[in-house]
Enzyme design. Structure first.
Site, short mmCIF file in Angstrom:
data_model
loop_
_atom_site.label_atom_id
_atom_site.label_comp_id
_atom_site.label_asym_id
_atom_site.label_seq_id
_atom_site.Cartn_x
_atom_site.Cartn_y
_atom_site.Cartn_z
N LYS A 194 1.95 -36.80 -10.75
CA LYS A 194 0.71 -36.32 -10.14
C LYS A 194 0.76 -34.80 -10.13
O LYS A 194 1.66 -34.20 -9.55
CB LYS A 194 0.57 -36.87 -8.72
N ARG A 204 -11.52 -34.23 -2.22
CA ARG A 204 -11.21 -33.58 -0.94
C ARG A 204 -12.50 -33.37 -0.14
O ARG A 204 -12.47 -33.39 1.10
CB ARG A 204 -10.44 -32.28 -1.17
N LYS A 216 -0.79 -27.42 -2.90
CA LYS A 216 0.13 -28.56 -2.94
C LYS A 216 1.21 -28.38 -4.01
O LYS A 216 1.82 -29.35 -4.46
CB LYS A 216 -0.67 -29.85 -3.14
N GLU A 232 10.52 -37.77 -13.17
CA GLU A 232 9.82 -38.53 -12.13
C GLU A 232 9.77 -40.01 -12.50
O GLU A 232 9.96 -40.88 -11.65
CB GLU A 232 8.39 -38.00 -11.95
N LYS A 247 -1.80 -38.75 -13.15
CA LYS A 247 -3.01 -38.27 -12.48
C LYS A 247 -3.06 -36.76 -12.51
O LYS A 247 -2.04 -36.14 -12.17
CB LYS A 247 -2.99 -38.77 -11.04
N SER A 273 -11.77 -37.59 -9.39
CA SER A 273 -13.09 -37.17 -8.94
C SER A 273 -13.71 -36.06 -9.79
O SER A 273 -14.86 -36.15 -10.21
CB SER A 273 -13.01 -36.72 -7.48
N TYR A 312 -13.99 -43.95 -10.95
CA TYR A 312 -15.25 -44.05 -10.20
C TYR A 312 -16.37 -44.58 -11.07
O TYR A 312 -17.45 -44.87 -10.59
CB TYR A 312 -15.62 -42.67 -9.62
C1 PBG Z 1 -3.91 -37.16 -1.99
C2 PBG Z 1 -4.85 -37.71 -2.99
C3 PBG Z 1 -5.69 -36.96 -3.83
C4 PBG Z 1 -6.38 -37.86 -4.61
C5 PBG Z 1 -5.96 -39.13 -4.26
N1 PBG Z 1 -5.01 -39.03 -3.27
C6 PBG Z 1 -5.96 -35.52 -3.91
C7 PBG Z 1 -4.98 -34.54 -3.51
O1 PBG Z 1 -3.79 -34.61 -3.88
O2 PBG Z 1 -5.38 -33.64 -2.79
C8 PBG Z 1 -7.40 -37.44 -5.62
C9 PBG Z 1 -8.26 -38.46 -6.22
C10 PBG Z 1 -9.42 -37.90 -6.94
O3 PBG Z 1 -9.58 -36.67 -7.10
O4 PBG Z 1 -10.25 -38.69 -7.37
N2 PBG Z 1 -3.00 -38.02 -1.42
#
Ligand code: PBG
Length: 322
Positions: A194, A204, A216, A232, A247, A273, A312
């Protein structure tokens, strides 16, 4: 010319005969946002067509999706700010609306596969995936919170838990915790690679979960790194993950590919997203054909090696009936 590749492209029938990758509604997990209350459906401003649902309307949405052939869902809670705290305590409050929603979905639709999210950020007043102390994200103390959250979700009926937090050692820790409580059949889809991505912005917004301070980068991966994804993945494999996830998806097709080449576990990708919203925004402006862009991006994610795609677009795809 002996070789004329265009012969295999000369008609729709031949083109579909030689198609190497095909999308199916079975490939998809549909992420859905849940809120407390009743009869509520709020559109996420930065994600046209995506809503936050109260549980009653969530059940209606899932019923409609099941009718379209979607069988897997991933639920994310959007909490009011006043329920958030430093230790994400609400995440394992057995009476929280998210856990009750999981129970209701599983009892109304026992046949669906329900994935749940394990990370502190939706419940954290700091907006981080771990406990923050003096600006630092603590790893091992966070595992204890993730464990409580995981067990609460398993008790509520989750089929797959999805640790999206990127703390070290969490897959093994959660696997142990689940097994010790008799949940050896609950699966783990690890967010293996990720990345610290700019494309999470609209999510968010949906959860009002942006970090209050900092970013992050001390836990999510650096977009510059590919070989580190193998470290990982080695760990997640050794710690008992059932699926390895990459991701975001579209800017990380090489990472999907390298995991697919190196591991025999199913590879998942999260078409996040920002990737959704960019297509929607350009479509609204009339700059691209949204349906074609959707199909092409989903296809590229599968072609790269993902057999499971969180997207989505799942419902829109299912409505196309292709
Ligand atoms: C955080 C989390 C995120 C998403 C899913 N779980 C974003 C982040 O790390 O701030 C993002 C999913 C998306 O953007 O569709 N636990």
């Amino acid at each position: 010319m002996l070789r004329r590749p265009r012969r295999n492209r000369k008609s729709e029938v031949i083109r579909s005969m030689v198609e190497e990758t095909r999308l199916s509604v079975k490939d998809f997990i549909f992420p859905l946002f849940v809120i407390d209350g009743e009869n509520k459906k709020e559109e996420v401003t930065s994600m046209p067509g995506i809503y936050r649902y109260s549980t009653d309307l969530l059940l209606e949405e899932i019923s409609e999706c099941v009718g379209l052939g979607i069988k897997s869902f991933d639920l994310f809670p959007a909490l009011k700010e006043k329920l958030k705290d430093k230790y994400a305590t609400e995440s394992h409050n057995p009476n929280n609306f998210y856990l009750r929603a999981i129970e209701k979905v599983k009892s109304a639709f026992p046949e669906v596969c329900l994935m749940t999210d394990v990370a502190m950020d939706p419940y954290s007043s700091d907006g981080h995936d771990g406990i923050v102390e003096n600006g630092e994200i603590l790893n091992d103390p966070t595992l204890e919170v993730l464990e409580k959250m995981t067990l609460a979700q398993a008790r509520a009926g989750a089929d797959i838990i999805g640790p999206s937090d990127m703390m070290d050692g969490r897959v093994g820790h959660l696997r142990d915790a689940l097994d010790n409580e008799g949940f050896e059949n609950v699966s783990i889809m690890s967010y293996t690679a990720k990345y610290a991505s700019a494309f999470y912005g609209p999510f968010r917004d949906a959860l009002q979960s942006a970090p209050k301070l900092g970013d992050k980068k001390t836990y999510q991966m650096d977009p510059a790194n590919k070989r580190e994804a193998l470290i990982e993945a080695d760990l997640d494999y050794a710690e008992g993950a059932d699926f390895l996830m990459v991701k975001p998806a579209l800017a990380y097709l090489d990472i999907i590919h390298i995991l697919k080449e190196n591991y025999d576990l199913p590879i998942a990708a999260y078409n996040i997203s920002g990737e959704y919203s960019m297509i929607k925004a350009a479509t609204e402006k009339g700059w691209i054909d949204g349906e074609k862009a959707m199909l092409e991006s989903l296809l590229s994610i599968k072609r790269a090696g993902a057999s499971v795609i969180l997207t989505y677009f799942a419902k829109e795809f299912a409505q196309l009936n292709c």
